[in-house]
Design a protein around this motif. Structure first.
Motif, PDB file in Angstrom:
ATOM      1  N   TYR A 273       0.818  -1.211   0.000  1.00  0.00           N
ATOM      2  CA  TYR A 273       0.000   0.000   0.000  1.00  0.00           C
ATOM      3  C   TYR A 273       0.853   1.262   0.000  1.00  0.00           C
ATOM      4  CZ  TYR A 273      -3.326   3.510   1.686  1.00  0.00           C
ATOM      5  OH  TYR A 273      -4.089   4.636   1.833  1.00  0.00           O
TER       6      TYR A 273
ATOM      7  N   ALA B 148      -7.378   3.420  -7.399  1.00  0.00           N
ATOM      8  CA  ALA B 148      -8.125   3.424  -6.139  1.00  0.00           C
ATOM      9  C   ALA B 148      -8.472   2.006  -5.708  1.00  0.00           C
ATOM     10  CB  ALA B 148      -9.388   4.268  -6.276  1.00  0.00           C
ATOM     11  N   LEU B 149      -8.807   1.141  -6.669  1.00  0.00           N
ATOM     12  CA  LEU B 149      -9.095  -0.260  -6.330  1.00  0.00           C
ATOM     13  C   LEU B 149      -7.840  -0.974  -5.860  1.00  0.00           C
ATOM     14  CD1 LEU B 149     -10.839  -2.788  -6.170  1.00  0.00           C
ATOM     15  CD2 LEU B 149     -10.440  -3.141  -8.624  1.00  0.00           C
TER      16      LEU B 149
ATOM     17  N   GLN C 258      -7.183   0.022  -2.392  1.00  0.00           N
ATOM     18  CA  GLN C 258      -8.164  -0.595  -1.493  1.00  0.00           C
ATOM     19  C   GLN C 258      -7.768  -2.029  -1.151  1.00  0.00           C
ATOM     20  OE1 GLN C 258     -12.378  -0.116  -2.678  1.00  0.00           O
ATOM     21  NE2 GLN C 258     -12.537  -2.338  -2.518  1.00  0.00           N
TER      22      GLN C 258
ATOM     23  N   ILE D 148     -10.200  10.203  -1.586  1.00  0.00           N
ATOM     24  CA  ILE D 148     -10.504   8.773  -1.507  1.00  0.00           C
ATOM     25  C   ILE D 148      -9.720   8.098  -0.376  1.00  0.00           C
ATOM     26  CG2 ILE D 148     -10.585   6.584  -2.761  1.00  0.00           C
ATOM     27  CD1 ILE D 148     -12.469   8.772  -3.841  1.00  0.00           C
ATOM     28  N   GLU D 149      -8.412   8.339  -0.345  1.00  0.00           N
ATOM     29  CA  GLU D 149      -7.581   7.707   0.679  1.00  0.00           C
ATOM     30  C   GLU D 149      -7.586   8.475   1.997  1.00  0.00           C
ATOM     31  OE1 GLU D 149      -6.213   4.597   0.344  1.00  0.00           O
ATOM     32  OE2 GLU D 149      -7.501   4.762  -1.433  1.00  0.00           O
TER      33      GLU D 149
ATOM     34  N   ARG E  37      -4.475  -1.895   0.942  1.00  0.00           N
ATOM     35  CA  ARG E  37      -4.746  -1.383   2.282  1.00  0.00           C
ATOM     36  C   ARG E  37      -5.276  -2.480   3.183  1.00  0.00           C
ATOM     37  NH1 ARG E  37      -9.312   1.296   2.014  1.00  0.00           N
ATOM     38  NH2 ARG E  37      -8.534   2.700   0.406  1.00  0.00           N
ATOM     39  N   ALA E  38      -5.947  -3.466   2.608  1.00  0.00           N
ATOM     40  CA  ALA E  38      -6.489  -4.589   3.383  1.00  0.00           C
ATOM     41  C   ALA E  38      -5.412  -5.599   3.784  1.00  0.00           C
ATOM     42  CB  ALA E  38      -7.594  -5.285   2.594  1.00  0.00           C
TER      43      ALA E  38
ATOM     44  N   PRO F  75     -14.148   2.012  -7.026  1.00  0.00           N
ATOM     45  CA  PRO F  75     -14.849   3.215  -6.547  1.00  0.00           C
ATOM     46  C   PRO F  75     -15.463   3.971  -7.723  1.00  0.00           C
ATOM     47  CG  PRO F  75     -12.688   3.014  -5.517  1.00  0.00           C
ATOM     48  CD  PRO F  75     -12.741   1.982  -6.596  1.00  0.00           C
TER      49      PRO F  75
ATOM     50  N   GLN G  11      -9.937   5.306 -10.991  1.00  0.00           N
ATOM     51  CA  GLN G  11     -10.683   4.279 -10.269  1.00  0.00           C
ATOM     52  C   GLN G  11      -9.912   2.958 -10.181  1.00  0.00           C
ATOM     53  OE1 GLN G  11     -11.683   4.124 -14.516  1.00  0.00           O
ATOM     54  NE2 GLN G  11     -12.257   5.741 -13.098  1.00  0.00           N
TER      55      GLN G  11
END
Length: 265
Positions: A154, A190-191, A194, A237-238, A197-198, A181, A187
């Motif tokens: 990330y 951003a995915l 995401q 977004i973040e 980040r998990a 998103p 986008q």
């Protein structure tokens, strides 16, 4: 919304299905070549889901000529909604274990899916991406190949948006629900953020397996807009603090500059 007739595609345990998601909008110049690059794959266990975002040219007609191949499907959106909605519509219709993404003007080398599926099965990973070559608008090759790290997390992606959407493959069994998103630009990044980040890591396959077409006037060709959209991604977004967003943006700018210098050189 109109969908081509449902088709059944057999998926064996040793040969998982790859769902290829391709949004289209006024893509008559390139869509046949893009579809052909999927049809030439040495890995035959794929479905190509093309989602048209209300094209005003002959894109839909050209795609309809390809529907004799049972692996190719067409969805036509009822109104122009943007790439995120188109991609998410394709993802929702997908039946594959793996997701891959290919824009309507980009191309894959014939061994792209085979090598990526083999790597992901052998290493038991959820997220991979590859090197790719820039090609000119007329399809001629440039000498510039985007080099990538062995892996990126990330924090690494925040500072270097190096992952090309056309190179990504995701394992839905490992990642669960995958949706981009609903934003007009960035986008895909951003995915990726995401997912990372998990706690996942994206693994770089050190082979050139895709070709990114540089189209004059495209969103990605405008570097100032790209920079502005990256900043909005950090902040909106973040939800990065101003200090952290600024730090990441400095790294992003440096890496983008190096990429352009390499491309020109």
């Amino acid at each position: 919304m109109t969908v081509s007739p449902a088709r059944s595609i057999q998926e064996g345990h040793a040969h998982p299905l790859v769902s290829v998601i391709t949004p289209t909008y006024n893509a008559t110049r390139f869509i046949r070549e893009t579809i052909d690059s999927v049809k030439r794959q040495t890995y035959p266990y794929w479905e190509l889901i093309l989602v048209d975002d209300c094209s005003s040219d002959e894109t839909v007609s050209l795609i309809q000529e390809e529907l004799h191949d049972p692996r190719i499907r067409l969805i036509v959106l009822p109104k122009n909604s943007g790439a995120a909605v188109a991609r998410n519509t394709g993802i929702s219709a997908a039946g594959g274990k793996y997701l891959a993404f290919l824009d309507s003007d980009d191309l894959w080398l014939s061994e792209k899916l085979e090598k990526q599926v083999t790597y992901m099965q052998h290493h038991d990973v959820a997220f991979t991406f590859t090197r790719y070559r820039m090609i000119r608008e007329n399809g001629t090759l440039t000498p510039f190949v985007v080099t990538i790290p062995q892996e990126i997390d990330y924090n690494g992606l925040l500072k270097n948006t190096i992952i090309g959407c056309l190179t990504v493959m995701l394992d839905r069994d490992k990642l669960g629900l995958v949706q981009m998103p609903n934003i007009r630009t960035r986008q895909d990044t951003a995915l990726w953020l995401q997912i990372l980040r998990a706690g996942h890591v994206a693994y770089g396959i050190q082979e050139e397996l895709s070709q990114y077409r540089q189209v004059e006037g495209s969103i990605s060709s405008n570097k100032w807009k790209a920079a502005r959209n990256t900043w909005r991604l950090y902040r909106d977004i973040e939800k990065l603090s101003l200090v952290r967003a600024s730090w990441c943006f400095l790294h992003y700018g440096w890496n983008a500059w190096r990429k352009r210098v390499d491309q020109r050189g």
